[in-house]
Design a protein around this motif. Structure first.
Motif, PDB file in Angstrom:
ATOM      1  N   GLU A 123      40.824  49.642  32.233  1.00 37.03           N
ATOM      2  CA  GLU A 123      41.149  48.790  33.367  1.00 37.03           C
ATOM      3  C   GLU A 123      42.428  48.914  33.868  1.00 37.03           C
ATOM      4  OE1 GLU A 123      38.910  46.791  34.521  1.00 37.03           O
ATOM      5  OE2 GLU A 123      36.996  47.651  33.302  1.00 37.03           O
ATOM      6  N   ARG A 127      43.123  49.785  37.671  1.00 35.49           N
ATOM      7  CA  ARG A 127      44.175  48.965  38.265  1.00 35.49           C
ATOM      8  C   ARG A 127      45.038  49.822  39.103  1.00 35.49           C
ATOM      9  NH1 ARG A 127      48.584  45.771  38.060  1.00 35.49           N
ATOM     10  NH2 ARG A 127      48.851  44.001  39.555  1.00 35.49           N
ATOM     11  N   THR A 201      36.184  50.787  42.217  1.00 36.80           N
ATOM     12  CA  THR A 201      36.317  49.776  43.286  1.00 36.80           C
ATOM     13  C   THR A 201      35.290  50.440  44.552  1.00 36.80           C
ATOM     14  OG1 THR A 201      37.911  51.536  44.354  1.00 36.80           O
ATOM     15  CG2 THR A 201      38.875  49.641  42.853  1.00 36.80           C
ATOM     16  N   THR A 309      40.762  42.167  33.867  1.00 38.66           N
ATOM     17  CA  THR A 309      39.405  42.301  34.689  1.00 38.66           C
ATOM     18  C   THR A 309      39.545  40.984  35.768  1.00 38.66           C
ATOM     19  OG1 THR A 309      38.212  43.155  32.911  1.00 38.66           O
ATOM     20  CG2 THR A 309      36.963  42.196  34.494  1.00 38.66           C
ATOM     21  N   LEU A 310      39.868  40.020  35.493  1.00 36.46           N
ATOM     22  CA  LEU A 310      40.039  38.734  36.246  1.00 36.46           C
ATOM     23  C   LEU A 310      41.219  38.530  37.265  1.00 36.46           C
ATOM     24  CD1 LEU A 310      37.810  36.387  34.143  1.00 36.46           C
ATOM     25  CD2 LEU A 310      37.087  37.855  35.550  1.00 36.46           C
ATOM     26  N   ARG A 313      43.220  41.694  39.447  1.00 37.45           N
ATOM     27  CA  ARG A 313      42.577  42.407  40.153  1.00 37.45           C
ATOM     28  C   ARG A 313      42.980  43.660  40.917  1.00 37.45           C
ATOM     29  NH1 ARG A 313      39.988  38.086  43.831  1.00 37.45           N
ATOM     30  NH2 ARG A 313      38.558  39.656  44.438  1.00 37.45           N
ATOM     31  N   LYS A 314      42.001  44.572  41.109  1.00 36.09           N
ATOM     32  CA  LYS A 314      42.303  45.707  41.555  1.00 36.09           C
ATOM     33  C   LYS A 314      42.229  45.808  43.153  1.00 36.09           C
ATOM     34  CE  LYS A 314      38.627  47.842  39.768  1.00 36.09           C
ATOM     35  NZ  LYS A 314      38.246  46.811  38.668  1.00 36.09           N
TER      36      LYS A 314
END
Length: 317
Positions: A123, A127, A201, A309-310, A313-314
């Motif tokens: 993750e 990102r 993404t 994850t939340l 954010r990417k």
């Protein structure tokens, strides 16, 4: 150090060495058994189709996570063998101080830690790679126009001209090697999907589809690249505003929990005067203390993954 603590530590080392030795001796048979288990998904089993599909999805998921999250290639079989060995080692050691039920829970928790670490690293990589999107697509579009639509030469030029793209550059290199080694449309699609999975993404999926289309059909994908670049510029403006708003809360949640644990250890040692050997025995070699530490470690890692994850954010649209 207390005799019981010392004996428990020696037992843990001995069990770990035994597990490692058994795995070394039976490595080929264990890998063959796991390969046979996962190869069932390739067969048409009319009796239990759902189970075969589930095993296939698990193996494919592990292969994707390992390929994207590690620099050196590791098979899903080796990863599963390591996790199983970790489970039995922790279960045998914790069974000396815990009941069978809590010992099983502790073993499963520690066996899941490698996947949690790997997932957290993936993750973080995703990102970082997502924020390289605008530079990547901009360079990709420019070199695509210069090469006259040659997708292979475009990827090679982007890698040479953009060494600062650490994540996406590495993924592009792996993609180029796979594209040049095969002309099979299904393998080209698998290589493009692996590139997209490494970033995770919408724009990476669109870029992977454009690369696949150009490689298989030779279609001009200039309009698609221009559209991706336009949407990425809009997404970057929104991401900068979101980062400014949520930055302080993210730092508090990430460092508060380990800070409280370190503070409790400091208070126990230097304020309450608890001997280090007693603190070590109560924390790691007693049932309630070890269960509490396991829950703390597992929930802290889970919290970090949720933050990645939340909250972080990417860059996407």
């Amino acid at each position: 150090m207390d005799r019981q603590v010392l004996m428990t530590m020696i037992s843990a080392v001995i069990y770990l060495m035994m597990a490692a030795g058994i795995l070394i001796l039976l490595r080929r048979r264990v890998e063959a058994a796991i390969d046979v288990f996962f190869s069932r998904r390739r067969l048409r089993d009319t009796r239990r189709p759902a189970a075969g599909q589930a095993a296939g999805r698990l193996a494919d998921h592990l292969e994707c996570v390992l390929a994207a999250g590690l620099k050196r290639p590791v098979t899903s079989t080796a990863f599963l063998v390591f996790s199983i060995a970790l489970f039995f080692t922790v279960f045998i050691v914790s069974a000396k101080t815990l009941a069978i039920g809590p010992a099983l829970v502790t073993g499963f928790a520690f066996a899941g830690l490698p996947y949690l670490f790997l997932r957290m690293r993936l993750e973080r990589q995703r990102r970082a790679g997502s924020f390289e999107g605008e530079k990547l697509v901009s360079a990709f579009l420019a070199h695509y126009l210069v090469t006259g639509g040659n997708i292979y030469e475009t990827i090679e030029r982007v890698r040479a001209a953009c060494p600062h793209l650490k994540v996406t550059g590495t993924l592009l290199g792996a993609l180029l090697m796979k594209l040049r080694s095969t002309g099979d449309p299904s393998r080209v699609r698998a290589a493009a999907d692996a590139f997209s999975y490494g970033i995770g993404t919408s724009w990476s999926a669109m870029l992977a589809y454009a690369i696949r289309t150009a490689a298989v059909r030779g279609t001009d994908v200039t309009p698609a690249l221009e559209d991706i670049l336009s949407q990425l510029r809009e997404a970057r403006a929104l991401a900068e505003e979101r980062k400014r708003i949520n930055g302080e809360s993210v730092r508090m949640a990430a460092y508060l929990t380990p800070g409280l644990y370190v503070g409790s250890v400091f208070v126990s040692l230097f304020v309450m005067g608890l001997p280090p050997a007693t603190l070590l025995r109560n924390q790691f070699f007693s049932g309630p203390g070890f269960a509490l530490f396991t829950a703390f470690l597992f929930l802290f890692l889970l919290n970090r993954i949720l933050l990645e994850t939340l909250t972080n954010r990417k860059l996407d649209f």
